[in-house]
Design a protein around this motif. Sequence first.
Motif: not given
Length: 258
Positions: A64-91
Amino acid sequence: MFIAHISDLHIGDADKPGIANLNKIVRCINSMDILPEAVLVTGDLIHLRQKKHYEACFTELNKLKMPYFTIVGNHDEPNQLKEALAMYCPAHPKSEMKDYLQYVVDDYPVRIIALDTYAEKHPNGILNDEKLEWLREKLENNPDKKPVLLMIHQFTLKTKLSFFDSYAEEWFGKFNELAARHEDTIKLIACGHLHNSLIGSVGKIPMISTFSTNWQAYFDFKPREYLTANKLPVGFYLHRFDGEKFMSYVVAVPRECA
Ligand SMILES: [Fe+2]
């Protein structure tokens, strides 16, 4: 400003063409005449909380050419998603809460408040008292009455769709009450989870569930145990904010076949 709104990517669902459809939608957003300034991703990025699927998911989102903002769904898990964001989308904005993914974005004419409803074994999530209190503080601490957009995975109204209503949680009422008390500042509640478009309202606030980027659910009003896919295109919403209110447009995208 224009904000694109996608949801329910469900990357890793082996029966569905999740990456191919997400890729089409990312290319569609990137090629719009008026480029959205941000993209909301309202949860269920992966399918079964298998974190290995975040790599492919973020590889697409990072196109994506612009920033994106994500939240947790019932198929995600918050700490997993936070780790993934730190790794793949540090901004990406960091969470203000230790075990949850809740944060505020204040870089636009509308303040984006991201909420985390994840609760194990609760498909319709739970916004517990701690998270609700955090939201209450954010809504009350707004002396200039800056317009607000809330991101939350579940559509917190009865849908008459038995698959979703059978999981209705009592927190829906508490959340709706709190939001309605701030109907003068909250301009939109952006949701996902339903795998199709549905529009309701909480007080005067429009609540919109956007499409899944992966597959669209067949809506009928008969009791059913499982959600089934229809053959219609996938898509997303484009929300235009004029400084006072939102106008929301549907963008349909031809899907890859499962
Ligand atoms: Fe969901």
